[in-house]
Enzyme design. Structure first.
Site, PDB file in Angstrom:
ATOM      1  N   HIS A   1       0.725  -1.328   0.110  1.00 50.80           N
ATOM      2  CA  HIS A   1      -0.047   0.051   0.358  1.00 50.80           C
ATOM      3  C   HIS A   1       0.592   1.437  -0.168  1.00 50.80           C
ATOM      4  O   HIS A   1       0.353   2.670   0.195  1.00 50.80           O
ATOM      5  CB  HIS A   1      -1.059  -0.019   1.051  1.00 50.80           C
ATOM      6  CG  HIS A   1      -0.502   0.419   2.700  1.00 50.80           C
ATOM      7  ND1 HIS A   1       0.798  -1.214   3.681  1.00 50.80           N
ATOM      8  CD2 HIS A   1      -0.213   1.564   3.013  1.00 50.80           C
ATOM      9  CE1 HIS A   1       0.423   0.394   4.523  1.00 50.80           C
ATOM     10  NE2 HIS A   1       0.267   1.314   4.475  1.00 50.80           N
TER      11      HIS A   1
ATOM     12  N   ASP B   1      -0.046  -7.811   1.328  1.00 50.19           N
ATOM     13  CA  ASP B   1       0.366  -6.073   1.537  1.00 50.19           C
ATOM     14  C   ASP B   1       2.277  -6.304   1.591  1.00 50.19           C
ATOM     15  O   ASP B   1       2.944  -5.705   2.185  1.00 50.19           O
ATOM     16  CB  ASP B   1      -0.059  -5.559   3.196  1.00 50.19           C
ATOM     17  CG  ASP B   1       0.210  -4.349   3.009  1.00 50.19           C
ATOM     18  OD1 ASP B   1       0.231  -3.634   1.682  1.00 50.19           O
ATOM     19  OD2 ASP B   1       0.095  -3.531   4.089  1.00 50.19           O
TER      20      ASP B   1
ATOM     21  N   ASN C   1       4.564   4.562   9.553  1.00 52.01           N
ATOM     22  CA  ASN C   1       5.677   3.737   9.579  1.00 52.01           C
ATOM     23  C   ASN C   1       5.253   2.462   8.961  1.00 52.01           C
ATOM     24  O   ASN C   1       6.449   1.558   8.766  1.00 52.01           O
ATOM     25  CB  ASN C   1       5.121   2.815  11.136  1.00 52.01           C
ATOM     26  CG  ASN C   1       6.185   3.613  12.430  1.00 52.01           C
ATOM     27  OD1 ASN C   1       5.260   4.651  13.647  1.00 52.01           O
ATOM     28  ND2 ASN C   1       7.404   3.221  12.336  1.00 52.01           N
ATOM     29  N   SER C   2       4.801   2.136   8.097  1.00 52.04           N
ATOM     30  CA  SER C   2       4.802   1.422   6.971  1.00 52.04           C
ATOM     31  C   SER C   2       5.532   1.030   6.393  1.00 52.04           C
ATOM     32  O   SER C   2       6.196   1.162   5.634  1.00 52.04           O
ATOM     33  CB  SER C   2       3.626   1.663   6.138  1.00 52.04           C
ATOM     34  OG  SER C   2       2.064   2.152   6.879  1.00 52.04           O
TER      35      SER C   2
ATOM     36  N   ALA D   1       0.412  -1.427   9.806  1.00 55.32           N
ATOM     37  CA  ALA D   1      -0.768  -0.812  10.578  1.00 55.32           C
ATOM     38  C   ALA D   1      -1.104  -1.028  12.085  1.00 55.32           C
ATOM     39  O   ALA D   1       0.175  -1.430  12.765  1.00 55.32           O
ATOM     40  CB  ALA D   1      -2.198  -2.146  10.081  1.00 55.32           C
TER      41      ALA D   1
ATOM     42  N   LEU E   1      -6.810 -25.904  -0.566  1.00 58.95           N
ATOM     43  CA  LEU E   1      -7.400 -27.379  -1.075  1.00 58.95           C
ATOM     44  C   LEU E   1      -8.622 -27.898  -2.296  1.00 58.95           C
ATOM     45  O   LEU E   1      -8.994 -28.531  -2.087  1.00 58.95           O
ATOM     46  CB  LEU E   1      -8.413 -26.755   0.498  1.00 58.95           C
ATOM     47  CG  LEU E   1      -6.917 -26.579   1.724  1.00 58.95           C
ATOM     48  CD1 LEU E   1      -7.228 -27.565   3.107  1.00 58.95           C
ATOM     49  CD2 LEU E   1      -6.430 -28.777   1.596  1.00 58.95           C
ATOM     50  N   GLY E   2      -9.089 -26.760  -2.488  1.00 61.88           N
ATOM     51  CA  GLY E   2     -10.453 -26.490  -4.130  1.00 61.88           C
ATOM     52  C   GLY E   2     -11.831 -27.345  -3.255  1.00 61.88           C
ATOM     53  O   GLY E   2     -11.954 -27.823  -3.668  1.00 61.88           O
TER      54      GLY E   2
END
Length: 474
Positions: free
Chosen positions: A124, A154, A227-228, A245, A286-287
């Site tokens: 982001h 992210d 800080n991200s 976050a 896993l489907g």
């Protein structure tokens, strides 16, 4: 000799007094008074040794770690939409009025490979950026090259062409325990090279709406805007997390309340390895489709509590089918990790790689059962012409995980070719298909499976922006 607590109190008071004079005094109307110099000298400092014992300090570790944390500056050119400028007359009359603006943002990043210039940051932070620059701790600013990113965790990887870089070694985040001391390094609110400290408040934190696949480290070290993408390090100076976050129900501007979240370094390491080798992140699946248990369902299935993921559908040829899972089974644990609901199972899949073997703790007809499954590759996109001729020209992809965490199920229309059959029916890029007459589905895999038998009439229920609608595909 004064006892140690008294010395620490006096030294901290002196340090805060100096900060008040130099910073707060210049910016706040209601200023704090500095401590009188007669009581606490302005030059007061913690002694190196008290009672023959060295005073603990993070400074030696931080001197090694801080040069590896960079400031990430991004710019995005945004076209200003003004209906008057659709008219050439107005454009000639007012040529000086800008038709574009530049959005700038600031985040942090961590150098993880000094030789190659690899820098980890948040997706982001650099999302949709036209220009990314990194400012190093020594003041150098260099243009960064985008290498790849994974929006669902992210994580983004950029490269900076610079020499004499310092990298942080990646630690083993699986070894973190609640109560371990950690330090966050970043650029909150543009204040470069800022350090905050705290402890690990929780590990494996998930269930936070809108944040993609989740296995967060929670810490009470202050993490604020800017800080991200910064570093969360242990006391050995190893990178154990990427700050991503802070949680605050009143909004980020309400201030830090000690609920910071960081992406574990082990997860970041796996994503980086895929971005470097493949350019994209491929996830295992896993489907199967699952739903949450109500107390009534749990009682009917012979369970003591409404916990677990109830299997409602097993896709043919999937890892779940090969393992022998059936509709009506309840998955209670994966590799010994407790599964409380359907979202927890989905989150586990999203954090697992293709080929991973999983041991499932299942209840079938009220009896315990252990099954082994292998996660298979999850397709990233599907062409509409492979599903139904009426969808020719459209490409479908799984929803971004942030939307799925917010409660949406369906598939994303990632592209529609101009003049194609799908376009002629009104389908557009960015639409979200919520339901269709082809059958029930919740994601890309079950969307494909819903076309095993093509419907006579194909009707799609879509979401375009915030507006729902219906399209008859011809």
């Amino acid at each position: 000799m004064r006892p140690l607590p008294t010395l620490l109190t006096l030294a901290l008071a002196a340090a805060f007094g100096g900060f008040t004079v130099s910073a707060i005094h210049a910016h706040l109307d209601n200023r704090a008074e500095a401590a009188p110099s007669a009581v606490v000298p302005a030059t007061a400092a913690l002694p190196a040794v008290v009672a023959g014992q060295p005073v603990p300090s993070l400074a030696p570790m931080l001197e090694r770690a801080m040069p590896a944390v960079v400031s990430v500056n991004t710019k995005q050119v945004v076209r200003v939409r003004n209906p008057f400028f659709d008219d050439p007359f107005f454009r000639r009359l007012f040529p000086q009025v800008p038709q574009e603006r530049i959005n700038e943002s600031l985040g942090s990043g961590v150098i993880i490979d000094a030789d190659k210039g690899y820098v980890l940051t948040n997706h982001h932070v650099i999302d949709n950026a036209d220009d990314v620059q990194a400012t190093l701790a020594d003041g150098r600013t260099v243009k960064a090259e985008f290498l790849g990113s994974d929006p669902d965790t992210d994580i983004a990887l950029i490269r900076i062409p610079a020499d004499k870089l310092t990298a942080l070694p990646l630690g083993d985040s699986n070894q973190l325990r609640v109560g371990d001391f950690v330090v966050a390094i970043g650029n909150p609110f543009g204040f470069s090279q800022t350090v905050t400290s705290g402890i690990v408040s929780a590990v494996g934190r998930s269930g936070i709406r809108g944040l993609g696949f989740q296995n967060f480290i929670q810490t009470d070290a202050s993490i604020n805007p800017g800080n991200s993408g910064g570093a969360l390090v242990n006391l050995s100076g190893q990178l154990v997390g990427i700050n991503t976050a802070s949680f605050n129900p009143r909004g980020s501007m309400a201030g830090n309340i000690g609920l910071g979240l960081a992406i574990p370094s082990n997860l970041a390491r796996d994503v980086v390895e895929q971005l470097v080798t493949k350019g994209v992140v491929v996830r295992g699946t896993l489907g199967l489709e699952t739903q949450n248990l109500s107390p009534q369902l749990a009682q009917g299935l012979g369970l003591a509590e409404a916990r677990g993921a109830l299997v409602t559908r097993v896709l043919a040829g999937s890892g779940a089918a090969d393992a022998g899972l059936k509709a009506g089974d309840v998955v209670l644990a994966l590799n010994g990790q407790r599964v409380d609901n359907a979202q927890a199972l989905h989150n586990f899949e999203g954090l697992s790689s293709v080929g991973s073997r999983v041991e499932l703790d299942v209840r079938r007809d009220g009896k315990p059962l252990q099954l082994q499954a292998t996660l298979k590759e999850q397709p990233r996109a599907v062409g509409g012409d492979t599903l139904d001729p009426r969808l020719a020209g459209a490409t479908f992809a799984d929803l971004p995980e942030s939307l799925r965490q917010a409660g949406l199920n369906g598939v994303l229309v990632s592209e529609v070719a101009r003049g194609s059959r799908a376009a002629q029916s009104g389908l557009a890029s960015g639409d979200i298909v919520l339901a269709a007459s082809s059958g029930e589905f919740v994601d890309l895999a079950s969307w494909r499976a819903s076309f095993d038998a093509r419907p006579q009439q194909l009707v799609l229920r879509i979401l375009r922006g915030n507006a729902p609608g219906q399209l008859v595909m011809r």
